[in-house]
Motif scaffolding. Structure first.
Motif, mmCIF file in Angstrom:
data_model
loop_
_atom_site.group_PDB
_atom_site.id
_atom_site.type_symbol
_atom_site.label_atom_id
_atom_site.label_comp_id
_atom_site.label_asym_id
_atom_site.label_seq_id
_atom_site.Cartn_x
_atom_site.Cartn_y
_atom_site.Cartn_z
ATOM 1 N N ILE A 134 0.846 -1.197 0.000
ATOM 2 C CA ILE A 134 0.000 0.000 0.000
ATOM 3 C C ILE A 134 0.881 1.246 0.000
ATOM 4 N N GLY A 135 1.906 1.258 0.834
ATOM 5 C CA GLY A 135 2.795 2.409 0.893
ATOM 6 C C GLY A 135 3.480 2.679 -0.437
ATOM 7 N N THR A 136 3.929 1.612 -1.081
ATOM 8 C CA THR A 136 4.584 1.760 -2.383
ATOM 9 C C THR A 136 3.624 2.329 -3.417
ATOM 10 N N ARG A 137 2.377 1.819 -3.431
ATOM 11 C CA ARG A 137 1.398 2.304 -4.411
ATOM 12 C C ARG A 137 1.034 3.762 -4.152
ATOM 13 N N LEU A 138 0.907 4.144 -2.875
ATOM 14 C CA LEU A 138 0.596 5.536 -2.562
ATOM 15 C C LEU A 138 1.734 6.459 -2.994
ATOM 16 N N GLY A 185 2.887 14.243 -9.608
ATOM 17 C CA GLY A 185 3.917 15.265 -9.479
ATOM 18 C C GLY A 185 3.803 16.098 -8.218
ATOM 19 N N TRP A 186 3.271 15.497 -7.150
ATOM 20 C CA TRP A 186 3.061 16.235 -5.896
ATOM 21 C C TRP A 186 4.157 15.921 -4.893
ATOM 22 N N SER A 187 4.555 16.921 -4.154
ATOM 23 C CA SER A 187 5.434 16.710 -3.015
ATOM 24 C C SER A 187 4.583 16.259 -1.833
ATOM 25 N N LEU A 188 5.240 15.825 -0.776
ATOM 26 C CA LEU A 188 4.499 15.453 0.433
ATOM 27 C C LEU A 188 3.719 16.649 0.969
ATOM 28 N N GLY A 189 4.321 17.838 0.862
ATOM 29 C CA GLY A 189 3.640 19.039 1.326
ATOM 30 C C GLY A 189 2.379 19.334 0.533
ATOM 31 N N THR A 236 2.839 11.898 8.662
ATOM 32 C CA THR A 236 2.010 10.699 8.579
ATOM 33 C C THR A 236 2.040 10.119 7.178
ATOM 34 N N LEU A 237 1.930 10.979 6.164
ATOM 35 C CA LEU A 237 1.994 10.512 4.784
ATOM 36 C C LEU A 237 3.316 9.800 4.513
ATOM 37 N N SER A 238 4.396 10.390 4.991
ATOM 38 C CA SER A 238 5.715 9.804 4.769
ATOM 39 C C SER A 238 5.855 8.458 5.474
ATOM 40 N N ARG A 239 5.370 8.373 6.704
ATOM 41 C CA ARG A 239 5.512 7.120 7.462
ATOM 42 C C ARG A 239 4.680 5.999 6.842
ATOM 43 N N VAL A 240 3.494 6.337 6.309
ATOM 44 C CA VAL A 240 2.679 5.310 5.660
ATOM 45 C C VAL A 240 3.338 4.862 4.362
ATOM 46 N N GLU A 241 3.867 5.799 3.580
ATOM 47 C CA GLU A 241 4.534 5.422 2.333
ATOM 48 C C GLU A 241 5.735 4.520 2.592
ATOM 49 N N ARG A 242 6.388 4.703 3.731
ATOM 50 C CA ARG A 242 7.548 3.863 4.065
ATOM 51 C C ARG A 242 7.145 2.635 4.873
ATOM 52 N N ALA A 243 5.830 2.446 5.070
ATOM 53 C CA ALA A 243 5.291 1.286 5.801
ATOM 54 C C ALA A 243 5.787 1.234 7.238
ATOM 55 N N GLU A 244 6.039 2.414 7.816
ATOM 56 C CA GLU A 244 6.444 2.467 9.220
ATOM 57 C C GLU A 244 5.235 2.360 10.140
ATOM 58 N N VAL A 245 4.070 2.744 9.624
ATOM 59 C CA VAL A 245 2.820 2.615 10.371
ATOM 60 C C VAL A 245 1.763 2.046 9.441
ATOM 61 N N SER A 246 0.739 1.427 10.019
ATOM 62 C CA SER A 246 -0.357 0.879 9.224
ATOM 63 C C SER A 246 -1.387 1.973 8.962
ATOM 64 N N PRO A 247 -1.843 2.130 7.721
ATOM 65 C CA PRO A 247 -2.857 3.147 7.439
ATOM 66 C C PRO A 247 -4.206 2.738 8.014
ATOM 67 N N THR A 248 -4.980 3.721 8.459
ATOM 68 C CA THR A 248 -6.333 3.457 8.918
ATOM 69 C C THR A 248 -7.294 3.591 7.742
ATOM 70 N N ALA A 249 -8.527 3.131 7.932
ATOM 71 C CA ALA A 249 -9.529 3.257 6.877
ATOM 72 C C ALA A 249 -9.825 4.727 6.591
ATOM 73 N N ALA A 250 -9.889 5.546 7.650
ATOM 74 C CA ALA A 250 -10.153 6.973 7.455
ATOM 75 C C ALA A 250 -9.029 7.636 6.661
ATOM 76 N N PHE A 251 -7.785 7.247 6.937
ATOM 77 C CA PHE A 251 -6.639 7.784 6.200
ATOM 78 C C PHE A 251 -6.735 7.425 4.716
ATOM 79 N N LEU A 252 -6.973 6.135 4.428
ATOM 80 C CA LEU A 252 -7.074 5.703 3.039
ATOM 81 C C LEU A 252 -8.242 6.374 2.339
ATOM 82 N N ASN A 253 -9.343 6.578 3.068
ATOM 83 C CA ASN A 253 -10.505 7.240 2.479
ATOM 84 C C ASN A 253 -10.155 8.650 2.023
#
Length: 203
Positions: free
Chosen positions: A26-30, A38-42, A54-71
């Motif tokens: 999921i992190g890799t796909r995001l 062409g967007w930066s994290l900002g 939070t975006l960076s940590r999910v992309e690196r799979a350091e934390v599990s995304p929640t349903a609300a986050f993915l939504n």
């Protein structure tokens, strides 16, 4: 002493738990989606309302995304959650056996989501099975796609669905149809867990 410290550091790195394989995909796909736009994290943080860290940590799979986050990110990228999750699985097939249906858990809320329909990004309709434990709830601040049509059929237990300011209390066998334009909330008041089928149709 230096060699001892370095050795301890290596041992510590090796002992760190490996990220969950699904979280990693999921992190890799995001990260790929963000790069495709062409967007930066900002920039993504401004569009989604989610912090850069939070975006960076999910992309690196350091934390599990929640349903609300993915939504929230599905809303930004204009796809449903099933479409996003199907993009991290293998190629589409017309038939998916029960044992092969992808299951994803939002550990923060206790929400368990099973993608029942065979994955295919080109289809407008899909079936999802949801499970909420007694007392658990999950809230979405916006639909992934405005005007999304949902048919919610409760298989077991009791489920409260809030759409806007209207609260619907559903028992076993009840079915609710709604078009989603704003915030929604799903809650299982108990005493039993709730299990339901959600049919989702893109506008």
């Amino acid at each position: 002493m230096r060699n001892e410290r370095e050795a301890r550091g290596v041992r510590g790195a090796r002992e760190a738990p490996a990220p969950d394989p699904v979280d990693a995909r999921i992190g890799t796909r995001l990260a790929e989606l963000r790069a495709e736009h062409g967007w930066s994290l900002g920039e993504l943080a401004e569009r989604s309302g989610v912090s850069r860290s939070t975006l960076s940590r999910v992309e690196r799979a350091e934390v599990s995304p929640t349903a609300a986050f993915l939504n929230r990110l599905c809303h930004v990228y204009g796809r449903t959650m099933s479409q996003l999750l199907s993009e991290v699985e293998s190629g589409p097939a017309p038939l998916v056996r029960a044992a092969e249906q992808p299951v994803w858990e939002d550990r923060a809320s206790g929400f368990v989501r099973r993608s029942v329909s065979p994955s295919h990004t080109g289809l407008r309709g899909e079936l999802v099975e949801g499970r909420l434990g007694a007392g658990a709830g999950i809230a979405y601040d916006r639909p992934p796609v405005p005007g999304l049509e949902q048919h919610l059929w409760v298989l077991d237990g009791t489920l409260e669905v809030t759409a806007g300011d209207v609260v619907h209390r559903l028992g076993t066998g009840d079915c609710l149809r709604l078009r989603v334009w704003g915030p929604t909330r799903f809650r299982c008041p108990g005493p039993e867990d709730a299990r339901y089928v959600l049919a989702v149709v893109l506008p």
